[in-house]
Scaffold this motif. Structure first.
Motif, PDB file in Angstrom:
ATOM      1  N   ILE A   1       0.759  -1.253   0.002  1.00 56.38           N
ATOM      2  CA  ILE A   1      -0.081   0.099   0.083  1.00 56.38           C
ATOM      3  C   ILE A   1       0.742   1.318  -0.086  1.00 56.38           C
ATOM      4  CG2 ILE A   1      -1.668   1.523   1.190  1.00 56.38           C
ATOM      5  CD1 ILE A   1      -2.858  -1.212   2.199  1.00 56.38           C
TER       6      ILE A   1
ATOM      7  N   ALA B   1       1.231   3.813  -3.162  1.00 57.12           N
ATOM      8  CA  ALA B   1       0.797   5.337  -3.007  1.00 57.12           C
ATOM      9  C   ALA B   1       1.910   6.191  -3.310  1.00 57.12           C
ATOM     10  CB  ALA B   1       0.031   5.553  -1.402  1.00 57.12           C
TER      11      ALA B   1
ATOM     12  N   SER C   1      -3.019  11.214   0.978  1.00 64.17           N
ATOM     13  CA  SER C   1      -3.895  10.311   0.051  1.00 64.17           C
ATOM     14  C   SER C   1      -4.039   8.858   0.875  1.00 64.17           C
ATOM     15  CB  SER C   1      -2.994  10.145  -1.248  1.00 64.17           C
ATOM     16  OG  SER C   1      -1.772   9.450  -0.851  1.00 64.17           O
ATOM     17  N   ILE C   2      -3.246   8.468   1.559  1.00 66.35           N
ATOM     18  CA  ILE C   2      -3.617   7.183   2.196  1.00 66.35           C
ATOM     19  C   ILE C   2      -4.494   7.309   3.410  1.00 66.35           C
ATOM     20  CG2 ILE C   2      -2.607   5.478   3.888  1.00 66.35           C
ATOM     21  CD1 ILE C   2       0.087   5.796   2.552  1.00 66.35           C
TER      22      ILE C   2
ATOM     23  N   SER D   1      -7.003   9.677   3.431  1.00 70.75           N
ATOM     24  CA  SER D   1      -8.360   9.946   2.748  1.00 70.75           C
ATOM     25  C   SER D   1      -8.722   8.532   2.024  1.00 70.75           C
ATOM     26  CB  SER D   1      -8.128  10.881   1.575  1.00 70.75           C
ATOM     27  OG  SER D   1      -7.473  12.048   2.210  1.00 70.75           O
ATOM     28  N   ALA D   2      -7.848   7.748   1.585  1.00 70.80           N
ATOM     29  CA  ALA D   2      -8.479   6.468   0.830  1.00 70.80           C
ATOM     30  C   ALA D   2      -8.918   5.745   1.962  1.00 70.80           C
ATOM     31  CB  ALA D   2      -7.312   5.776   0.055  1.00 70.80           C
ATOM     32  N   ASP D   3      -8.304   5.721   3.274  1.00 68.54           N
ATOM     33  CA  ASP D   3      -8.725   4.887   4.316  1.00 68.54           C
ATOM     34  C   ASP D   3      -9.972   5.167   4.897  1.00 68.54           C
ATOM     35  OD1 ASP D   3      -8.135   2.627   6.253  1.00 68.54           O
ATOM     36  OD2 ASP D   3      -8.486   4.328   7.649  1.00 68.54           O
TER      37      ASP D   3
ATOM     38  N   PHE E   1     -12.438   6.814   2.969  1.00 70.20           N
ATOM     39  CA  PHE E   1     -13.411   6.516   1.946  1.00 70.20           C
ATOM     40  C   PHE E   1     -13.842   5.350   2.046  1.00 70.20           C
ATOM     41  CE2 PHE E   1     -14.480   5.319  -2.091  1.00 70.20           C
ATOM     42  CZ  PHE E   1     -15.299   6.316  -2.507  1.00 70.20           C
ATOM     43  N   ASN E   2     -12.721   4.066   2.108  1.00 66.54           N
ATOM     44  CA  ASN E   2     -13.237   3.020   2.402  1.00 66.54           C
ATOM     45  C   ASN E   2     -14.079   2.665   3.438  1.00 66.54           C
ATOM     46  OD1 ASN E   2     -11.671   2.499  -0.250  1.00 66.54           O
ATOM     47  ND2 ASN E   2      -9.993   1.904   0.809  1.00 66.54           N
TER      48      ASN E   2
ATOM     49  N   GLY F   1     -18.215   4.782   0.443  1.00 67.63           N
ATOM     50  CA  GLY F   1     -17.083   4.174   0.049  1.00 67.63           C
ATOM     51  C   GLY F   1     -17.507   2.505  -0.298  1.00 67.63           C
TER      52      GLY F   1
ATOM     53  N   SER G   1     -17.458   0.378  -3.376  1.00 66.41           N
ATOM     54  CA  SER G   1     -16.496  -0.737  -3.842  1.00 66.41           C
ATOM     55  C   SER G   1     -17.323  -2.098  -4.056  1.00 66.41           C
ATOM     56  CB  SER G   1     -15.780  -0.886  -2.312  1.00 66.41           C
ATOM     57  OG  SER G   1     -15.044  -2.185  -2.164  1.00 66.41           O
TER      58      SER G   1
END
Length: 622
Positions: free
Chosen positions: A28, A32, A418-419, A421-423, A425-426, A431, A435
């Motif tokens: 990950i 990233a 970014s990490i 925000s992605a976490d 969001f998921n 999110g 998915s």
């Protein structure tokens, strides 16, 4: 050998489980980091970050402590006060000649006159010309053409030798900020009248700068002469004055025509001792300030627009400009200090090292975001890492190295953001819905553990050999098996009316149960003929359903007080239900029926698996 292979597989599985979190972390964070670093490097290469990097350079230069004035230099400045006291503008040729004579009497090593004298000014032209031709200490200036016919340049003073003048031009960055110095160059080609032709617009001439001429004249008395190596790099003794490239430091695609170096400023205020012009004329200066020194004469007043913005200008509200004569003194001091004092010139990392530097900080940012979940702690960690990044850059800057500071800081912050925000969001409902929708569209349903086990099984050589062996055995057994007649499933009279509960007895069910008992032990759908496969596959299911239905009806039918057969008496309880002695055979019968039905299902599934295996084994061998 098989046990040894099993042990190896077991160890590999355990190691995979042990390092699985680390592998997920590395995957990950590295992905990233790559996603952030590659576009950031591309943006940097096209010059979008150049202004930010140059601003960071200016800030580090302002934060750096000033050095003491260079004792080898003396600046004679022409101030506004001197102009008012002399009541001359411009200063006449006669007054310039008088100043030069007074300074020469104090035995300086070299005198630099940063005043254009291509056109006569007032009285004393002949005296000035004679002095310039006679003296070997005086260095004059000229201005190089910019290549346009409207600006043919300004020639050096008349009568001066070719080795006794240099161009006074500087190379400035966008915004008029002076960060680079030109040491020598060829003037651009220009079409001018023969009367306007002079060395500073002759494209066949290689001209030295005014500041380089002064430094070379001083170093020659020290026994140090310039030379160029095979790569056309300038050497002064054992010191290499490396040429600035167009992509070094924070520059990207900079105009580095000629031979340019980055100015390593000595001080923001006073790089050398400074006196006024009238002090020299009135004899108020100490001769020791002049003897064996480099003396530079030029305008320091704002009346003459010989002024430059410098990296120090942003930190000032007043006196933001640096006079041209002071800027020349900065460059002369830089060259002398590099050769005689081993003061470092600016150096830079190669392009690949800068990319690694930026990528490393991107990985640091991703690691912080992965390891630290608490927002306040994460913010403090980022502030600390930004301080470390900038601190390392500034520490290297103090030793003469210029590393990118803005790009690694952006990589640190953007990768971590970014990490995070992605976490988030998921983990959000939106999110998860996205998915799930993506998985439905692309039919993504991956069991990671099963995938790892399958990959390990396929890659294991022993397992592959075992599959091949099983395949060969299956082929052999299939060829040797005798052909058998397809078994005919007994028909049930489904359409006949069911007997009423009052007239039904265990003996009445015996014909149907006999049919069940007559089902062969090796029955499976695979033994049925293939002429009508759909019908054959549906018949066992109907048959099993009928068996279940018959068992349920027999179990829940109305209790019988007396059997139709005279020899059989069915005892009953007080509530009319059969006694426990008679219900036990019924339960045994039901279990027997269920066991036979289960056996039929298992054989049918086994037949299906064998059929699939016979189809898959040739593909495995390929």
């Amino acid at each position: 050998m098989s046990k040894f292979s099993d042990k190896i597989r077991s160890v590999r599985t355990q190691l995979g489980k042990l390092f699985k979190p680390s592998l997920a972390f590395a995957r990950i964070v590295l992905i990233a980091s790559a996603v952030v670093t590659v576009p950031l490097i591309a943006v940097r290469q096209v010059g979008i970050l150049e202004s930010a990097e140059l601003s960071a350079y200016d800030l580090m230069l302002r934060l750096r402590p000033d050095e003491s004035p260079d004792p080898r230099l003396l600046i004679v400045g022409i101030t506004e006060s001197d102009i008012q006291r002399l009541r001359q503008w411009p200063i006449s040729d006669g007054k310039i000649a008088e100043i030069l004579q007074k300074l020469e009497a104090m035995q300086p090593r070299v005198i630099g006159l940063d005043i254009l004298r291509d056109v006569p000014q007032g009285e004393g032209r002949s005296e000035l010309t004679a002095l310039l031709q006679k003296s070997d200490r005086i260095i004059g200036v000229c201005l190089v053409t910019d290549g346009s016919t409207d600006n043919p340049g300004s020639p050096p003073p008349p009568g001066i030798s070719k080795d006794s003048f240099g161009f006074a031009d500087f190379s400035v960055d966008r915004g008029g900020i002076l960060r680079r110095a030109l040491l020598f160059m060829k003037p651009p080609a220009i079409d001018v009248n023969p009367s306007e032709k002079h060395p500073c617009n002759d494209s066949s001439e290689v001209l030295f700068s005014f500041n380089l001429r002064l430094a070379l004249r001083y170093l020659q008395s020290e026994g140090i002469n310039p030379k160029l190596d095979a790569n056309q790099s300038l050497w002064l003794g054992s010191t290499q004055i490396k040429q600035l490239a167009d992509n070094e430091g924070g520059y990207k695609n900079a105009d580095v025509r000629g031979y340019q170096v980055l100015i390593n400023y000595r001080s923001r205020r006073q790089p050398a001792n400074q006196v006024r012009l009238t002090d020299v004329l009135e004899g108020k200066i100490d001769p020791n300030l002049v003897k064996d020194k480099i003396v530079l004469i030029g305008y320091t007043t704002e009346t003459v627009k010989d002024l430059f913005y410098t990296p120090y200008s942003a930190g000032k509200q007043k006196n933001q400009f640096m006079p041209g004569i002071v800027a020349h003194a900065q460059v002369v001091s830089q060259l002398l200090s590099a050769v005689l004092d081993q003061r470092p010139l600016f150096w830079f990392w190669p392009e690949w090292a800068e990319i690694l530097w930026i990528s490393g900080w991107s990985i640091v940012g991703g690691t912080l975001a992965w390891r630290i979940a608490h927002p306040a702690r994460l913010a403090l960690a980022y502030l600390a890492m930004l301080g470390v990044c900038c601190g390392i850059s500034f520490g290297i800057f103090l030793s003469g190295g210029w590393l990118p500071a803005v790009a690694p800081s952006l990589a640190l912050i953007v990768t971590g953001s970014s990490i995070v925000s992605a976490d988030r969001f998921n983990k959000s409902a939106y999110g998860q819905a996205i998915s799930k929708k993506v998985k439905q569209v692309f039919k993504i349903e991956i069991n990671e553990q099963q995938k790892d086990d399958e990959v390990e099984e396929v890659l294991n050589k022993a397992s592959i050999e075992k599959l091949k062996k099983v395949r060969e055995e299956f082929k052999t057994s299939h060829k040797e098996a005798p052909a058998t007649e397809p078994y005919q499933i007994p028909e049930l009279n489904v359409g006949s009316p069911e007997p009423s509960k009052a007239q039904t007895s265990p003996e009445d069910l015996s014909p149907e149960l006999a049919k069940t008992q007559s089902l062969p032990e090796d029955f499976s759908p695979a033994t049925v003929g293939s002429s009508d496969s759909s019908k054959t596959q549906s018949m066992p299911e109907d048959y099993l359903a009928q068996l279940h239905q018959k068992a349920k009806e027999y179990k829940h039918r109305s209790p019988l007080v007396r059997s139709n057969h005279p020899q059989t008496d069915v005892p009953t309880n007080t509530n009319g239900s059969p006694s426990s002695g008679e219900t036990q055979p019924d339960e045994d019968l039901e279990r027997s029926l269920q066991a036979k039905a289960q056996k039929i299902r298992e054989r049918r599934e086994a037949a299906k698996r064998e059929a699939r295996k016979s189809q898959d084994l040739p593909e495995t061998e390929d």
